[in-house]
Scaffold this motif. Sequence first.
Motif, short mmCIF file in Angstrom:
data_model
loop_
_atom_site.label_atom_id
_atom_site.label_comp_id
_atom_site.label_asym_id
_atom_site.label_seq_id
_atom_site.Cartn_x
_atom_site.Cartn_y
_atom_site.Cartn_z
N LEU A 157 0.85 -1.20 0.00
CA LEU A 157 0.00 0.00 0.00
C LEU A 157 0.88 1.24 0.00
N HIS A 158 0.36 2.30 -0.62
CA HIS A 158 0.97 3.63 -0.49
C HIS A 158 -0.14 4.63 -0.26
N ARG A 165 -4.62 10.41 -1.32
CA ARG A 165 -4.63 9.27 -2.22
C ARG A 165 -4.29 7.99 -1.47
N ARG A 201 -3.21 3.81 -2.73
CA ARG A 201 -3.06 2.79 -3.78
C ARG A 201 -2.78 1.48 -3.09
N VAL A 259 -2.09 -2.55 -3.76
CA VAL A 259 -1.73 -3.57 -4.74
C VAL A 259 -2.11 -4.94 -4.18
N ILE A 268 -5.43 -3.95 -8.61
CA ILE A 268 -4.90 -2.77 -7.93
C ILE A 268 -6.04 -1.78 -7.78
N GLU A 300 -7.25 2.08 -6.37
CA GLU A 300 -6.64 3.39 -6.13
C GLU A 300 -7.72 4.40 -5.82
N ARG A 320 -8.11 8.46 -5.62
CA ARG A 320 -7.55 9.79 -5.82
C ARG A 320 -8.63 10.70 -6.35
N GLN A 321 -8.52 11.97 -6.02
CA GLN A 321 -9.48 12.96 -6.47
C GLN A 321 -10.92 12.54 -6.15
N LEU A 377 -8.30 -1.61 -11.08
CA LEU A 377 -7.61 -2.18 -12.24
C LEU A 377 -7.51 -3.67 -11.99
N HIS A 400 8.31 10.26 -4.22
CA HIS A 400 7.79 8.88 -4.25
C HIS A 400 7.83 8.41 -5.69
N GLN A 451 7.07 5.01 -8.27
CA GLN A 451 6.36 3.74 -8.43
C GLN A 451 6.73 3.09 -9.76
N GLN A 485 7.92 2.11 -4.47
CA GLN A 485 7.28 0.80 -4.49
C GLN A 485 7.37 0.22 -5.89
N ASP A 492 6.27 -3.47 -8.14
CA ASP A 492 5.52 -4.72 -8.08
C ASP A 492 5.37 -5.33 -9.46
N PHE A 542 2.46 -6.96 -10.11
CA PHE A 542 1.03 -7.31 -10.02
C PHE A 542 0.15 -6.52 -10.98
N PRO A 588 -2.23 -6.02 -13.71
CA PRO A 588 -3.05 -7.06 -14.37
C PRO A 588 -2.67 -7.23 -15.83
N ASN A 630 -12.22 19.00 -14.00
CA ASN A 630 -12.77 17.85 -13.29
C ASN A 630 -11.72 17.16 -12.44
N GLU A 631 -10.47 17.30 -12.85
CA GLU A 631 -9.40 16.72 -12.04
C GLU A 631 -9.12 17.71 -10.91
N HIS A 632 -9.98 17.71 -9.90
CA HIS A 632 -9.96 18.85 -8.99
C HIS A 632 -8.66 19.00 -8.23
N SER A 633 -7.99 17.87 -8.00
CA SER A 633 -6.74 18.00 -7.26
C SER A 633 -5.67 18.71 -8.07
#
Lengths: 348, 348
Positions: free
Chosen positions: A153-154, A250, A252, A254, A259, A261, A263-264, A270, B154, B156, B234, B236, B238, B240, B285-288
């Motif tokens: 997790l993050h 946020r 995330r 795994v 996965i 997630e 956010r926003q 996924l 960070h 990923q 991080q 991974d 995983f 999909p 719409n991507e408010h962040s």
Amino acid sequence: MKIAIVGASGHGYTAIKGAKQHPDVTGDIVGIAPGSPGESISAITTYLEREGFQPGVFDHWQEMLVQCQPDIVVVNPHFSDHEQIALAVISQGRHLFVEKPIALNMLGFEKIRACYQASSVELAAMLNMRYEAAMRTAWKAIQVGRIGDVRSLHVQKSYKLGTRPDFYKHRSTFGGLIPWVGCHAIDMIAFLSGKAFLNVNAASSAKTNRSHGDLETSASMFFRLSDETFATAQVDYFRPESASGHDDDRARVVGTKGIIEVRQGKCLLLSDDCGPDDRGRLDSNEHSWASAVELPLAQPASLFADFMAQCAGIGVCDITAEESLDNTRISLLTRESADTGQQIALSD
Amino acid sequence: MKIAIVGASGHGYTAIKGAKQHPDVTGDIVGIAPGSPGESISAITTYLEREGFQPGVFDHWQEMLVQCQPDIVVVNPHFSDHEQIALAVISQGRHLFVEKPIALNMLGFEKIRACYQASSVELAAMLNMRYEAAMRTAWKAIQVGRIGDVRSLHVQKSYKLGTRPDFYKHRSTFGGLIPWVGCHAIDMIAFLSGKAFLNVNAASSAKTNRSHGDLETSASMFFRLSDETFATAQVDYFRPESASGHDDDRARVVGTKGIIEVRQGKCLLLSDDCGPDDRGRLDSNEHSWASAVELPLAQPASLFADFMAQCAGIGVCDITAEESLDNTRISLLTRESADTGQQIALSD
């Protein structure tokens, strides 16, 4: 339920909102008093009146408890006063809805935990992220196996600094960025993973805090969890002031089968197993999530409304007293890792 | 420049692509040979021919080096063979373009570093992420001060597992997820922050690896950097299988004046100082990210093309030999932290 509020420096307003939100339990806010020297309660008193409550306004919270005999006490003064007020409330046999961290040091935490364990009151900390729609949606999807077993997790919390009250400027009254903001990330890791915390390594810095004294502006955390699972988290006060919205939260997660997630305010899944019940595929321009679905959000709910129902014996809220207490314990030990640069064991 | 390729198990194809991409230096691929027992080079040989090269095809790389006398040797056999081949190449005074990690253990790393330091060859590891358009864009924006001082990062990397070659299934031939994939995250932390690495705490797990032996499927890393800066990462396996695109690489860099983020091949800047030169605001719409701009991407470039120019004495590539070597050192020590559960010092 008769409710009294001590202090106005945290998220007490969530109790005011929640007091009318349960279908079977009604909360009446009967009293309000400051919890710390010099703490102003005028804004929250005005808000209470606007919401239709007519609480008694007291100068001293001790007197208020005697006069109002509340069933539930909402505690959110300056953070260094959580401990003594929480102890008084539990000792009087009243249910406690308390701002986090519940104490600013391990000695205080141990006192509160012992006092709680010797009592029969209900207790919940204001870890409201468990009730945010997108986080609840993620949690429910994980519970029903949509991502298989959680592997890592993050979590991120990025806030605007703005101008904080003076008590934020001193470790002795504020406690630190990790117990105040990092605790939410820690709670999301606990909530979404269901794993036990084994140990932590963390760091924090107060650099570039625009004259906010001790206040840390950034922190990073790394947790080894049970079952060869691990989590990282980052919190900061560097969100630009011109950004819309106070925060950028946020998570995330795994898992072995997918996965998830957050956010926003959205919850994205996924997975190879997205089915026809999922709400359509995302814009294919978002190529990394071309096989992702945006899950329909869970119904909004109120931690305080559920806590009232729990106190009334007709429901439960989605954070137990033990989880509330353990969040403070882990948060304080995470701060210790950041202060000392050492790995700290978290098994209790 | 005369170029020879040893092995076909890594990213040697990036050298084939890059050999024709420099305006002032032309590379000719004159030889190809396997670098490990049983390693097939048929796919890369076919690719070389399709790209218009007519290399000599050898059974033994040692013979190839004698026959072809290459200026540059591209080394990408099974990962446990990087070390001996790299040592031979440097000892012969040939420039080395080598897959990472350059060695699978600290003893091998120390040998290669000493050999390099006693030589006058050029050396670069295949840390190609420095040349990805969105990462270069982020790096350039940070260099010109768009986010002020870097405070935290960070990174990923999330990959599909698919079915990996047999040599991935053994620590002795593969080296581990952290040296193989985590090294890129470590390099992005070094590249984007410009800070020194002080210590690391990490964890990894091989759970649910679908019969891939020792191969780890997830890892988390936490680095304390100089200047009270820190980073988490991080990685991974995983992602999909039905997701479009092999990977989901991201980086987020928090600075005192803004936050920069790479995801889905885009570079986003959130700052109070976004100016009219920036390419328009993102979808509200991507408010962040309502105050964010998507930065115009830097021109694509080739690490190998720049490395050829460096070998020819008319240019430099964006990763030095010292950085290439140090990435292996830090990656191996990060793996040690994951293996032992202990904090490992990284100062050299």
